[in-house]
Design a protein around this motif. Structure first.
Motif, mmCIF file in Angstrom:
data_model
loop_
_atom_site.group_PDB
_atom_site.id
_atom_site.type_symbol
_atom_site.label_atom_id
_atom_site.label_comp_id
_atom_site.label_asym_id
_atom_site.label_seq_id
_atom_site.Cartn_x
_atom_site.Cartn_y
_atom_site.Cartn_z
ATOM 1 N N LEU A 4 3.801 -3.762 5.515
ATOM 2 C CA LEU A 4 3.326 -2.418 5.830
ATOM 3 C C LEU A 4 4.242 -1.469 5.074
ATOM 4 O O LEU A 4 5.467 -1.504 5.261
ATOM 5 C CB LEU A 4 3.409 -2.150 7.331
ATOM 6 C CG LEU A 4 2.698 -3.149 8.246
ATOM 7 C CD1 LEU A 4 3.024 -2.863 9.705
ATOM 8 C CD2 LEU A 4 1.205 -3.111 8.012
ATOM 9 N N ARG A 11 4.917 2.558 3.664
ATOM 10 C CA ARG A 11 4.634 3.990 3.608
ATOM 11 C C ARG A 11 5.469 4.579 2.474
ATOM 12 O O ARG A 11 6.693 4.408 2.441
ATOM 13 C CB ARG A 11 4.978 4.678 4.921
ATOM 14 C CG ARG A 11 4.596 6.150 4.905
ATOM 15 C CD ARG A 11 4.760 6.755 6.270
ATOM 16 N NE ARG A 11 4.391 8.147 6.267
ATOM 17 C CZ ARG A 11 4.501 8.944 7.305
ATOM 18 N NH1 ARG A 11 4.957 8.469 8.454
ATOM 19 N NH2 ARG A 11 4.158 10.202 7.220
ATOM 20 N N ARG A 21 -7.052 -1.193 3.611
ATOM 21 C CA ARG A 21 -6.808 0.238 3.507
ATOM 22 C C ARG A 21 -6.634 0.786 4.921
ATOM 23 O O ARG A 21 -7.460 0.534 5.802
ATOM 24 C CB ARG A 21 -7.988 0.924 2.811
ATOM 25 C CG ARG A 21 -7.807 2.427 2.625
ATOM 26 C CD ARG A 21 -8.947 3.021 1.813
ATOM 27 N NE ARG A 21 -10.262 2.643 2.298
ATOM 28 C CZ ARG A 21 -10.958 3.333 3.213
ATOM 29 N NH1 ARG A 21 -10.487 4.438 3.720
ATOM 30 N NH2 ARG A 21 -12.143 2.918 3.599
ATOM 31 N N PHE A 22 -5.569 1.520 5.130
ATOM 32 C CA PHE A 22 -5.298 2.109 6.440
ATOM 33 C C PHE A 22 -6.382 3.119 6.785
ATOM 34 O O PHE A 22 -6.798 3.912 5.939
ATOM 35 C CB PHE A 22 -3.933 2.812 6.408
ATOM 36 C CG PHE A 22 -3.611 3.538 7.681
ATOM 37 C CD1 PHE A 22 -3.072 2.863 8.758
ATOM 38 C CD2 PHE A 22 -3.865 4.887 7.805
ATOM 39 C CE1 PHE A 22 -2.777 3.526 9.940
ATOM 40 C CE2 PHE A 22 -3.574 5.569 8.979
ATOM 41 C CZ PHE A 22 -3.035 4.884 10.048
ATOM 42 N N GLU A 23 -6.841 3.101 8.041
ATOM 43 C CA GLU A 23 -7.807 4.087 8.517
ATOM 44 C C GLU A 23 -7.275 4.905 9.683
ATOM 45 O O GLU A 23 -7.312 6.123 9.621
ATOM 46 C CB GLU A 23 -9.130 3.408 8.874
ATOM 47 C CG GLU A 23 -9.850 2.898 7.644
ATOM 48 C CD GLU A 23 -11.251 2.406 7.943
ATOM 49 O OE1 GLU A 23 -11.585 2.178 9.125
ATOM 50 O OE2 GLU A 23 -12.006 2.255 6.971
ATOM 51 N N ILE A 57 -1.084 -2.069 2.942
ATOM 52 C CA ILE A 57 -1.095 -3.082 3.994
ATOM 53 C C ILE A 57 -1.591 -4.363 3.343
ATOM 54 O O ILE A 57 -2.693 -4.387 2.792
ATOM 55 C CB ILE A 57 -2.033 -2.688 5.152
ATOM 56 C CG1 ILE A 57 -1.645 -1.331 5.724
ATOM 57 C CG2 ILE A 57 -2.048 -3.775 6.220
ATOM 58 C CD1 ILE A 57 -2.684 -0.750 6.674
ATOM 59 N N HIS A 82 1.463 5.918 9.716
ATOM 60 C CA HIS A 82 0.394 5.476 8.820
ATOM 61 C C HIS A 82 1.013 4.682 7.673
ATOM 62 O O HIS A 82 2.208 4.779 7.417
ATOM 63 C CB HIS A 82 -0.441 6.658 8.305
ATOM 64 C CG HIS A 82 0.234 7.478 7.274
ATOM 65 N ND1 HIS A 82 1.003 8.571 7.586
ATOM 66 C CD2 HIS A 82 0.264 7.366 5.923
ATOM 67 C CE1 HIS A 82 1.474 9.101 6.477
ATOM 68 N NE2 HIS A 82 1.054 8.391 5.450
ATOM 69 N N TRP A 83 0.168 3.912 7.000
ATOM 70 C CA TRP A 83 0.644 3.015 5.951
ATOM 71 C C TRP A 83 -0.177 3.222 4.686
ATOM 72 O O TRP A 83 -1.388 3.338 4.744
ATOM 73 C CB TRP A 83 0.555 1.564 6.431
ATOM 74 C CG TRP A 83 1.316 1.374 7.709
ATOM 75 C CD1 TRP A 83 0.789 1.253 8.956
ATOM 76 C CD2 TRP A 83 2.733 1.352 7.865
ATOM 77 N NE1 TRP A 83 1.794 1.151 9.882
ATOM 78 C CE2 TRP A 83 3.004 1.212 9.237
ATOM 79 C CE3 TRP A 83 3.805 1.430 6.991
ATOM 80 C CZ2 TRP A 83 4.285 1.135 9.741
ATOM 81 C CZ3 TRP A 83 5.091 1.363 7.494
ATOM 82 C CH2 TRP A 83 5.322 1.215 8.863
#
Length: 118
Positions: A4, A6, A53-55, A69, A65-66
């Motif tokens: 993960l 960011r 894809r981060f949602e 991933i 948030h990331w």
């Protein structure tokens, strides 16, 4: 390995590095990291087995948030250790350090058996 990641808005290369002060984004620096470490990852038989894809966060800190991933698979722990101790990797990791605001690297072991919760 569950990854993960960011990214920083702006890359934070250290003073003295050729890319310091070049107005690169964290995404730019992370792309540099991928370009330089990809061959090392492959040389150690690493593969990306899943990417998403981060949602949204449904349970957990709402400010988390990331940007990346993914699950990377290595044949064994020795292969991962060989990668991160490789002198080429050690030189390239400055891009990751400059790119990443925060991250989680979680070693996992596939399990078999039940497909239900609990």
């Amino acid at each position: 390995m569950l990854n993960l990641v960011r990214l920083r808005d702006a890359a934070a290369y250290p003073e003295g590095h050729a890319l310091h002060g070049k107005d690169l984004t964290g995404a730019d620096a992370y792309a540099n990291y991928g370009r330089e470490t990809g061959p090392i990852f492959q040389r150690n038989n690493g593969t990306i087995v899943w990417r998403a894809r981060f949602e949204a966060v449904l349970m957990g800190p709402s400010n988390e948030h990331w940007d990346h991933i993914f699950v990377a698979r290595y044949p064994n722990a020795k292969a991962f250790l060989a990668m991160i101790t490789d002198p080429e990797y050690q030189r390239a990791v400055v891009h990751r350090q400059s790119a990443v605001l925060t991250s989680r690297l979680i070693r996992t072991k596939p399990s078999s058996g039940k497909s239900e919760f609990g």
